[in-house]
Design an enzyme around this catalytic site. Sequence first.
Site, PDB file in Angstrom:
ATOM      1  NE  ARG A 166      -3.072  -0.307   3.072  1.00  0.00           N
ATOM      2  CZ  ARG A 166      -4.274  -0.865   2.851  1.00  0.00           C
ATOM      3  NH1 ARG A 166      -5.204  -0.189   2.218  1.00  0.00           N
ATOM      4  NH2 ARG A 166      -4.534  -2.085   3.288  1.00  0.00           N
ATOM      5  CB  CYS A 193     -28.149  -6.376  -8.846  1.00  0.00           C
ATOM      6  SG  CYS A 193     -28.372  -5.954 -10.561  1.00  0.00           S
ATOM      7  CE1 TYR A 199      -3.411  -5.590  -0.806  1.00  0.00           C
ATOM      8  CE2 TYR A 199      -3.044  -3.416   0.125  1.00  0.00           C
ATOM      9  CZ  TYR A 199      -2.654  -4.720  -0.045  1.00  0.00           C
ATOM     10  OH  TYR A 199      -1.491  -5.166   0.532  1.00  0.00           O
TER      11      TYR A 199
HETATM   12  C1  LIG Z   1      -0.312  -8.002   2.384  1.00  0.00           C
HETATM   13  C2  LIG Z   1       1.059  -8.261   2.840  1.00  0.00           C
HETATM   14  C3  LIG Z   1       2.041  -7.261   2.741  1.00  0.00           C
HETATM   15  C4  LIG Z   1       1.751  -5.875   2.258  1.00  0.00           C
HETATM   16  O1  LIG Z   1       0.894  -5.176   3.089  1.00  0.00           O
HETATM   17  P1  LIG Z   1       0.665  -3.615   2.866  1.00  0.00           P
HETATM   18  O2  LIG Z   1      -0.242  -3.237   3.955  1.00  0.00           O
HETATM   19  O3  LIG Z   1       0.066  -3.422   1.530  1.00  0.00           O
HETATM   20  O4  LIG Z   1       2.002  -2.956   2.987  1.00  0.00           O
HETATM   21  C5  LIG Z   1       3.325  -7.585   3.126  1.00  0.00           C
HETATM   22  N1  LIG Z   1       3.637  -8.818   3.578  1.00  0.00           N
HETATM   23  C6  LIG Z   1       2.717  -9.797   3.697  1.00  0.00           C
HETATM   24  C7  LIG Z   1       3.124 -11.132   4.183  1.00  0.00           C
HETATM   25  C8  LIG Z   1       1.400  -9.553   3.327  1.00  0.00           C
HETATM   26  O5  LIG Z   1       0.484 -10.514   3.454  1.00  0.00           O
END
Ligand SMILES: *Cc1c(COP(=O)(O)O)cnc(C)c1O
Length: 402
Positions: free
Chosen positions: A261, A328, A357
Site C-alpha cells: 500500500r 445489483c 487493493y
Molecule cells: C499483504 C502483505 C504485505 C503488504 O501489506 P501492505 O499493507 O500493503 O504494505 C506484506 N507482507 C505480507 C506477508 C502480506 O500478506
Amino acid sequence: MDFHKLAKKYDTPLYVYDFNHFTKQFNKLKKAFKARKSIISYAVKANSNLSVIKHFASLGSGADCVSIGEVKRALLAGVDKYKIIFSGVGKRDDEIKEALERDILMINVESEAELARVHDIAKEMGKTARISIRVNPNIDPKTHPYISTGLHENKFGVDIETAKKMYIFAKKSEFLNPVGIHFHIGSQLTELEPIKEASAIVADLVRSLKAISVDIKFFDVGGGLGIKYKDEKLIEPYDYAQAILSTLSGLDVTIVCEPGRFLVGNGGYFITKVLYEKVNGDKRFVIVDGAMNDLIRPSLYNAYHKIEVLSTVENPEISKANIVGPICESGDFFAKNIDVPQTNPGDLVVIYSAGAYGFTMSSNYNTRPRAAEVAVENGEDRIIRRRETFEDLIACEIDYLV
Ligand SMILES: *Cc1c(COP(=O)(O)O)cnc(C)c1O
C-alpha cells in the site's frame, strides 16, 4: 493529472497510476534503511500489473508474493529471483515445488505442517529449501480487524515457542536451510509502537536462535505502512526504519521490508463517470459507471476514499448524496451521505488513493469487464492493461459449445 484528457482517450471506468509517485515512495523507504543492508520487496498483491512490478524491479525492488502466480509475475517482470519471497498460510504442493524449481530467495513458512510439506517436497527433488518462518508476535496493530494479522486469534504465522521448534527441526534437516525470519502484523499501520514491540520480540528470538547456532540472515519485517486516505497521522519512513533498527543491536542481518500500500496506494486514481442521478424519497443518488466489482474497498471494509466530482454544472447546488454503481447489491457504493455538487451525465468522478487493493481485488461480477489501467510517467501516458471485452469474460467457458 489531466483526468479529462485521460478519460477521453481511454474511456471509463479507468485506473490511472502515477509512476513518478511510485518511484518517490520507493526511494524514501530505501533511503530510510540505508544504515543497513536492506531489500525492499514490493508486495505484489497490492497492485500486480506487470508494468507496475517491472517499474519497481527497475528501481532494484524485490517482490513479496502470496501465490505461485505472483511469483511468476515477478519473474516475468524482471525481478531478481534472489529478492523474491513466497508467503501465505496455504500453499499447494505444486506451488511449493515450482517455487523450489525457480530457486527464489525463500519460502516463508506459516505452520509446522507446512514445514513438513516443504521438507518432503525438497527431499523428493533433492534440493535444499531456503525458508523463513512467519512468527506471530501477538501484537495488536490497532488497525481494521480485517487487515490485522499479528494476533494469535488471526490465522497467520506461529507463536514463538513453535517457531523455535521449527527452526531446530529445519537446522537438523539437510533439505531445509532456515535463512530468514518474518513477521507482518497488519496493514494500514499508523502507529509505530506495535511495530517496534513486534520487532523487539522477533529480534530476541533471533538472538536465542543464534545461541543454538541457527544463523538468521534475513530479518523480514513485513509490510503494512499506512497511507493517507483522509486525515490519518502517518508514520514517517525514517522513524519506521529507526524503530526497527533500534531493536537489532548486535545482529548482523539484512532487513527485508514488504510494503504494498505504501508504495502504490496514493499514486492511483479510479476514474468513473456519472450516468445519471435519481432521488428516492429524500435520498439523492449519483449513479456512476464504475462499481464495487472495480473497487471493492468501500463495500468490503467500509473504507473511506476521497472523491472529487468534476461537475460541469455552472454554479451547482451542493447537497448530500450517495455515490453508487450499477451493480445489483445495496453494498455497491463508493461513498454515502457526502456533499456532492449537481452533475450532468458524463461528468467525471475521481476516486483517490486507489492504487493499492483496487484493480487487484476487482472481479467480473455482473459480467462487467474489468477496467483498463494506464500509467502516467514524466507527463506521458500509456496503457498497461487494455479494457476487458465480453469475449475475454467468456473465454474459459467451453461446455456450452458442444
Ligand atoms: C499483504 C502483505 C504485505 C503488504 O501489506 P501492505 O499493507 O500493503 O504494505 C506484506 N507482507 C505480507 C506477508 C502480506 O500478506
